[in-house]
Design a protein around this motif. Sequence first.
Motif, PDB file in Angstrom:
ATOM      1  N   ALA A 796       0.842  -1.194   0.000  1.00  0.00           N
ATOM      2  CA  ALA A 796       0.000   0.000   0.000  1.00  0.00           C
ATOM      3  C   ALA A 796       0.880   1.248   0.000  1.00  0.00           C
ATOM      4  O   ALA A 796       1.968   1.250   0.575  1.00  0.00           O
ATOM      5  N   GLY A 824       4.344   2.049  -3.351  1.00  0.00           N
ATOM      6  CA  GLY A 824       4.005   0.660  -3.061  1.00  0.00           C
ATOM      7  C   GLY A 824       4.386  -0.297  -4.157  1.00  0.00           C
ATOM      8  O   GLY A 824       3.942  -1.448  -4.154  1.00  0.00           O
ATOM      9  N   ALA A 877      -4.454   5.110  -2.855  1.00  0.00           N
ATOM     10  CA  ALA A 877      -4.806   3.702  -3.038  1.00  0.00           C
ATOM     11  C   ALA A 877      -4.112   3.161  -4.270  1.00  0.00           C
ATOM     12  O   ALA A 877      -3.894   3.876  -5.254  1.00  0.00           O
ATOM     13  N   ASN A 878      -3.743   1.870  -4.222  1.00  0.00           N
ATOM     14  CA  ASN A 878      -3.222   1.146  -5.387  1.00  0.00           C
ATOM     15  C   ASN A 878      -3.793  -0.269  -5.359  1.00  0.00           C
ATOM     16  O   ASN A 878      -4.748  -0.553  -4.618  1.00  0.00           O
ATOM     17  N   GLY A 881      -4.232  -1.887  -1.991  1.00  0.00           N
ATOM     18  CA  GLY A 881      -5.227  -1.383  -1.064  1.00  0.00           C
ATOM     19  C   GLY A 881      -5.027   0.101  -0.806  1.00  0.00           C
ATOM     20  O   GLY A 881      -4.253   0.797  -1.475  1.00  0.00           O
ATOM     21  N   GLY A 883      -3.782   3.145   1.383  1.00  0.00           N
ATOM     22  CA  GLY A 883      -2.693   3.390   2.309  1.00  0.00           C
ATOM     23  C   GLY A 883      -3.127   4.168   3.527  1.00  0.00           C
ATOM     24  O   GLY A 883      -4.291   4.546   3.700  1.00  0.00           O
TER      25      GLY A 883
END
Length: 1548
Positions: A796, A824, A877-878, A881, A883
């Motif tokens: 994250a 991330g 977010a990535n 999930g 962060g």
Amino acid sequence: MLKDLQLTLGALQPTAMHLQQTSALTLQQHIVTALQPMTLSRQPTAMGLQPMITLLHEVKDLLPTVLTLNLSARAQLPTAMDLNQSTSWLQPTGWDLKPTVLDSNLMIEDQSYRMSPKAKRAKQNLVSENKENEAMDYSVPIFTGREVSISGITDTEEERIKESAAYVAKRNLFATGEGVSVSKVAKSTSEEEHHEKKSRKVAIRESAERVALKKTLEETQAFHKKLNQDKLLHAPEFIIEPRSHTVWEKQNVKFHCSVAGWPAPRVTWYKNNVPIDVQTHPGKYIIESRYGLHSLEISTCDFDDIAQYRASAMNVKGEISAYASLVVKRYKGDIDASLLHTGTVSMPLGLGVTPHGYASRFEISFVDKFDVAFGREGETMSLGCTVVISPDIKRFKPDIEWYRNGVLITPSKWVQMNWSGERASLTLTHANKEDEGLYTLRVVMGDYYEEYSSYVFVRDADAEIPGAPGAPLDVQCLDANKDYVIVSWKQPAVDGGNPILGYFIDRCEVGTTHWTQCNETPVKFARFPVTGLIEGRSYIFRVRAVNKAGVSLPSRVSEPVAALDPADRARLRSHPSAPWTGQIIVTEEEPAEGVVPGPPTDLQVIEATKNYVVLSWKPPGQRGHEGIMYFVEKCVAGTEDWQRVNTEIPVKSPRFAVFDLAEGKSYCFRVRCCNSAGIGEPSEATEATVVDDKLDIPKAPGRIMPTRNTDTSVVVTWTEPPDAKELVGYYIESSVVGSGHWEPCNNNPVKGTRFICHGLVNGEKYIFRVRAVNAAGLSEFSQDSEPIEVQAAIAAPSPPYDIMVLESVRDSMALGWKQPKFTGGTEITGYYVNYREVVDGVPGKWMEANIKAISERAYRIQNLKENTVYQFQVAAANLAGVGTPSLPSQPFKCEEWTIAVPGPPHDVTCTEVRKDSLVLLWKEPVYTGRSPIAGYYVDMKETEAKEEHWRSVNEKPLQKKFLKIGGLKEGVSYVFRVRATNQAGVGKPSDVTEPVVAETRPGTKEVVVDVDDNGVISLNFECDQMSPNSKFVWSKNYEPIEDDSRLNIDTKGGKSKAAFKDLGEDDLGIYSCVVTDTDGVSSSHTIDEEEMKRLLALSHERKFPTVPLASELAVEILEKGEVRFWLQAEKLSGNAKANFVFNDKEIFNGEKYKMKVDPKTGLVEMIMDKLEDKDEGTYTFQLQDGKATNQSSLVLIGDVFKKLQDEADFQRKEWHRKQGPHFVDKLGWEVTDDCNVMLKCKVANIKKETHIVWYKDDREIMVDEEHDFKDGVCTLLISEFSKKDAGTYEVILKDDRGKDSSELKLKDTAFADLMNEVCRRIALSATDLKIQSTAEGIRLYCFVNYYVEDLRVGWMHNDTQIRFTDRVKTGVTGEQIWLQINEPTPQDKGKYTMELFDGKTGHKKTVDLSGQAFDEAFAEFQRLKQAAIAEKNRARVLGGLPDVVTIQEGKALNLSCTVWGDPTPEVSWLKNEKSFVSDANCTLKFESGKNVSFTISTVSTHDSGKYSIVVKNKYGTETSDVTVSVYIPEEERQPEEEKKKEDKKTKV
């Protein structure tokens, strides 16, 4: 046993002084004399011992004449410094001195080692005056330490080694009894008789010496009795100790102390236990010592001077220290207010802080951190990190600590550390595999610290023998004893491709460089007992691995280890001995009877392998007061056949390694003690021990699991092998899938079951395997892991930061923020914004501003309350999930902005960072103010610069939202900001960018423009740092390209290509490419009008290609007269073709034309044997290579063709000529240094049968010697060349292959040129002018090699041409050119110049005929002139007299001659050197003053003899001799002889 020994100082000095002046015989007497005053005292004193030491030093060089020394004792004489340790200064060294009575003969006895029941210590003998003549025995054992130079160890280790050696010497008092024994006996009758027989002279001399010595001793003793005994040799003591001070900053302070002691102590000042060096800090410290008063002055005190100061006083009797502290205070007004907070912080020195207090916490950060490092054995590696501590308080200094695998590192020969105040660095001066591991830098500030860690890998050095294994590592010494130590090591990870057969162990005594191999055959077990050590000495060890290819490089040497009993070593550490200056200690031991030791206890086998068994036991309780040794015995289990293992030398250590045991058999062992009293009973036997390895090789680890870590590393985990014992660690290997080649990931075994493998290639797939290591060996490899692609792990993202308000209205606010620093490992998919109300400083509950993620870093939050304060936070977010949300922003009030100027630009980013430039991008403000935005201003400054150093990059507003900033300094960090402007003015600046360092990172690539073979123009960009989610994003003028009608973008792997469909003016601009999810990989390329024209021209060339020609069609004549047509293309493929055309008709390869195309060189050629008249015309070569074509033509008509044809014919003839002997260089001439002419030519293709003939004017010249054609040169030498040698010269070469000739005409101009050169050489050979006096006058002359008429000679006097007369004339005699001045006068003085003209140049020689030169020459001329006159007029005999005249007796003799002289000479005659005058028989005549005659009318034998005529006048005398021989005929000789006989008889 001698308890104490005292020699007064008064008995010492005269004895030593006198010893130096006496013979060996008298020396013996004086030694005994010096020993006589010694008396035993109750308590030995240093005053009594010092003279004895000095005496021994004085006579140590003379001692061999008195004593026989045992060389094995290893003893040295004590020094005066030894007294500072103990009054017990007599130590055992094997010297056993026994004084004798006053006698010139001493009995010297050498005692060797022997075991005896007699105790080692002799009973005490008291010496008294009434027992003076009795024999007595006492021992004077002496010991002094021996300093050994140890390389590669630390100071602490060296001290430990020194203490060990000193302790052994102290402990082994009288252990061997070796040394020298001097026995004292009473005088015998024979000795008394011997003394009586001494001459009176010798007796008087010895008596006088004794009297003088006694007198000197008495005087010296009387003098020293007057001295104060308290001042002699006592330890230092402080009369006045230094006191602590508290001073204000910038004041001076002075510490005082007073010290007493004898000799005068030397005082050293320390700051925090570090000696103060005045030279290192000039002007800071002043140290003075006067009359026992010592002081330390510190100038201009500051917080760095806050410390504990120590004054250390030391002399030979000991050392004492006194301490004082210094506190420096500062006025309250001088404190920086920003640094004042509540709380306190610990200081490294343990000193308190000022009452104001400082920051309760320090912020410690690391900049320019060291990364994972890879090195090789033998290289120098350096790790460094810049440390930033905030707040920066001068008085607080951080503690810098380095750790390797969690163990604190101390400086040594191998590791150097440095702290500059800002940067901490650690240097491995000679990296070894032992240095591999996780390095941690810890910065400690009081109670707080921060750490940074990174791994260092050290690979094996290149093996000296190909295929040899790597060096072992981590050599350690275990269980060290008196003569025994166990050496252990770790096996290397690299075996060289062949299994390791074993290891060799080498040892070296510290202080030497000689290595000794300890084992004859390699051992496989990674532990080995080394025996045979010498007690008290220190050793270092190393290990080498061996396989069938050879022996590895040696490992790093072990730490030094002393051969000592562990109990002794423990006592040493708790009670360290004296410094390593040596000791002399007098010890006292009660006499004891010899006691046979009891049996050892607790005997056990502590280690058993196939090669050896190690035994361990405890010494017996009953062993007496002396040392004991051990005998080890063995027997096969089940028998009682005990055999002694160490039959020759007893063992000193309670440890022993038994070798030479049969593998697989069972043995029992027992041990006996022994001492001088005998051998004790055996110990209890051990249980049966099988000779085999107790420790098994571990099994292979299991469950190898690789997981992603970074883009160059993978985390590998595994499970420990079952039943593993004494594991040392694990080796991990990696292999690229499909390669079959394995590489070690670590070279130092790692503990634990997890390891990060670094140095992998991003994007490659790897498999891993692990093997376990213990002392028995390396396990089998585990099963290969599953393949894994090296990619960064996904996590994250970190929180966004720097939240700011871009616009505010009554019910909404627009926010902006910066992208997270850590994404991330994958692309950010969106952001989530939360907000909360803040009422009276109390924050409320967080509420979501958006449910769907937003992709932009700006967002407007609606439905807010006007005039309400809000806080915001953003989370990124990535794929992994959402962060962690950012920290809450500053409070912002929701209200209508009414300012006229625009708001701040946002999303300011830096891209395309290079060493001198970068591109800055931004987005326009959300709030534009009351008028449209007119442009932007970009500001920049260096990161560390203050706020007032912001400067604008552009003077005029920018209309675009990007700017390339140049002129940056490489390595400098910068920050940037952007301000928008409108008609109302310049608005608020944007947030400052993150610091950017101007540097071009390694591996940086640029956008490349390419035009393919079809003429397609494209932009290409490549990236090798991509993550799985990275993408290529193309932009035009830094705006995303949305219209794909102009470009085709194709991306494959790490390459992206943007191809133009039809490049035109609409495509002009800056094209940039950014690779997402990387560390800022980006580049751009500008296409302007000029670049467009270049690319279009290149595209046309690629669409309609031509074969590029390096040279057009040309023609040349070859050696045989062949004609070669050729051209060269810059590049040809293997499919290239060529057509050959002559006068528009294609010609083909055949007898007349030889054609060839060489694709490698691009050469196309055609060769014709002969050029005929019909070959006049135009030649064309046509080329085709794929789609590319080209042609080149050559026109050969008219004069051009005729000239080429003639040249070909001539070359053909020349080639035929050169098939036989021929001239390479035609006949020519040169003038040698001897001014001779040499005709020469160079020939070739010569053999033995080749003849050479010379001709001049068609007449053969006969040459004395045949030519040998050396170096292919033929010569003809003409000496003294002149006009007669003019003519035509010809030389002819001939043999059966043919002939060749060369002609040289030396006539007219050619002859003149040659003569000019000859004359020039002759002129150059001329010597300097010399002056010669003759009877006629003075001659000036020089010599040349030879003279020819063509060489014109001119003479000048004082630069005026000389006119020649009878008095002054010139000429040449042989090689001499001269000028004769007859009857010289003073007018002839001056400078004379001779000029030799060779036809072109004049060569001058000058001589000065004036002054002394003229006077000497003129005087010599006068002398020669007078001599000539005298020679002309002297008396002489002109001739007529023969040398010898033979005449018969009775004949008449008439001799005549002519004489001359002016005046007329006098004539006289001599006969046999006596005067001779005329008589009746001889007539002498002198007529007309010139005719002389000599006549004898009748000659007889009496007239025989030498006659001399002497003529004389005033100019001289001359004598001419003639010998007259008168003989008697044969017929007359006989009667004459008979007559003589008769006359003789008659007389008788």
